[in-house]
Design an enzyme around this catalytic site. Sequence first.
Site, short mmCIF file in Angstrom:
data_model
loop_
_atom_site.label_atom_id
_atom_site.label_comp_id
_atom_site.label_asym_id
_atom_site.label_seq_id
_atom_site.Cartn_x
_atom_site.Cartn_y
_atom_site.Cartn_z
N ARG A 110 37.58 -1.06 -39.15
CA ARG A 110 36.46 -0.21 -39.54
C ARG A 110 36.71 0.27 -40.97
O ARG A 110 37.84 0.62 -41.32
CB ARG A 110 36.32 1.00 -38.60
CG ARG A 110 35.68 0.70 -37.25
CD ARG A 110 34.21 0.30 -37.38
NE ARG A 110 33.58 0.02 -36.09
CZ ARG A 110 33.51 -1.19 -35.53
NH1 ARG A 110 34.05 -2.24 -36.12
NH2 ARG A 110 32.89 -1.35 -34.37
N GLU A 154 28.95 1.34 -44.93
CA GLU A 154 28.14 0.14 -44.69
C GLU A 154 26.66 0.50 -44.64
O GLU A 154 26.31 1.53 -44.09
CB GLU A 154 28.58 -0.51 -43.36
CG GLU A 154 29.95 -1.10 -43.48
CD GLU A 154 30.40 -1.84 -42.21
OE1 GLU A 154 29.56 -2.19 -41.36
OE2 GLU A 154 31.61 -2.07 -42.11
N HIS A 187 30.84 -7.81 -42.52
CA HIS A 187 31.14 -7.39 -41.14
C HIS A 187 30.81 -8.50 -40.13
O HIS A 187 30.01 -8.31 -39.21
CB HIS A 187 30.39 -6.09 -40.79
CG HIS A 187 31.02 -5.33 -39.65
ND1 HIS A 187 31.00 -3.96 -39.55
CD2 HIS A 187 31.70 -5.77 -38.56
CE1 HIS A 187 31.63 -3.58 -38.44
NE2 HIS A 187 32.06 -4.67 -37.82
C1 GLV Z 1 32.58 -5.16 -34.45
O1 GLV Z 1 32.88 -4.58 -35.45
C2 GLV Z 1 32.95 -4.72 -33.16
O2 GLV Z 1 33.50 -3.61 -33.00
O3 GLV Z 1 32.71 -5.46 -32.20
#
Ligand code: GLV
Length: 325
Positions: free
Chosen positions: A238, A267, A285
């Site tokens: 993250r 983001e 991402h």
């Molecule tokens: C993506 O970032 C997830 O947490 O699946």
Amino acid sequence: MNRPKIYITRLIPQFGIDLLKATCDVEINPHDRPLTRQELLAQIKGRDGIVTMLTDKVDAEFLDAAAGVKGVANFAVGFDNMDVKEATKRGVPLSNTPGVLTNATAEMAWALLFAVCRRVVESDGVMRAGQWPGWAPLQFIGGDVTGKTLGIVGAGRIGAAMARKSRGFDMPVLYCDADQNEKLEQELDAKKVEFEELLAASDFISVHVPLLPETRHLFGAKQFKMMKKTAYLINTSRGPVINEAELVDALKNGDIAGAGLDVYEFEPKMVDGLKDLNNVVVAPHTGSASVSAREGMSRLVAENILAMVAGTPAPTCLNPEIYKK
Ligand code: GLV
Ligand code: GLV
């Protein structure tokens, strides 16, 4: 019996939708964008089950708007977008999608590692621009991988998978985690160390922690200075785990050699300066964006919702204690 009413906040792979449609009435956000908060709060009213994305905040306001909901299934393994405590207080089950995206995300970490270290994207840009003057001995020299030390921050499912894939590159593996991962130690001779030791000793650091108050800004100026100047930082977890503005400075100053990022502090924005640097590779991402991972996530959210609306324990429930009340 009335068919349960399900809302999905973003189009997901068809498999899970079909699974839900067999017994439920399913409505999906028709737009190719996240719903605004107002739209979201309006759409979730009166639903029995809701599938959310990591871009949707599932908090008290959401749960008020969705009053009567029998469960919320997050289409992600990370669930920092969900207020688990609040949902538990209200007896609303929540779920995530662990397991199905482990390899996909670990593979993305490797893709970023190689891309930044061997300057793949930077070179690709030169080729496409028609600026390659021809082979030369000092062109685009990057870092080595084989035999270098890999530091894993957070040795859960994904961190451990990332570590395992290093076997082909004969890398000594260090990890830090609150818990000891004995399996990883046996399999790879991985060594559990303090965070500071991992920072100082690793040639590549790959981050796999969940976003929690204690992991926010785990990496900042101080940590970058403790890393080797030749080291690379990879983040597929993250964004807010890294102080992104301070990362830009560290990359500019040469405190570290480079970074491969899949996630960002704000983001979908990147902090100023990041995109101007050659020693960073940035992906949107897409850690779980493989065919099998996204299909698995689609299946798993559907299985969770079906269990939730039936009042039975959801397979990957985040707050199973609600079933014991
Ligand atoms: C993506 O970032 C997830 O947490 O699946
Ligand atoms: C993610 O779910 C992990 O355990 O690494």
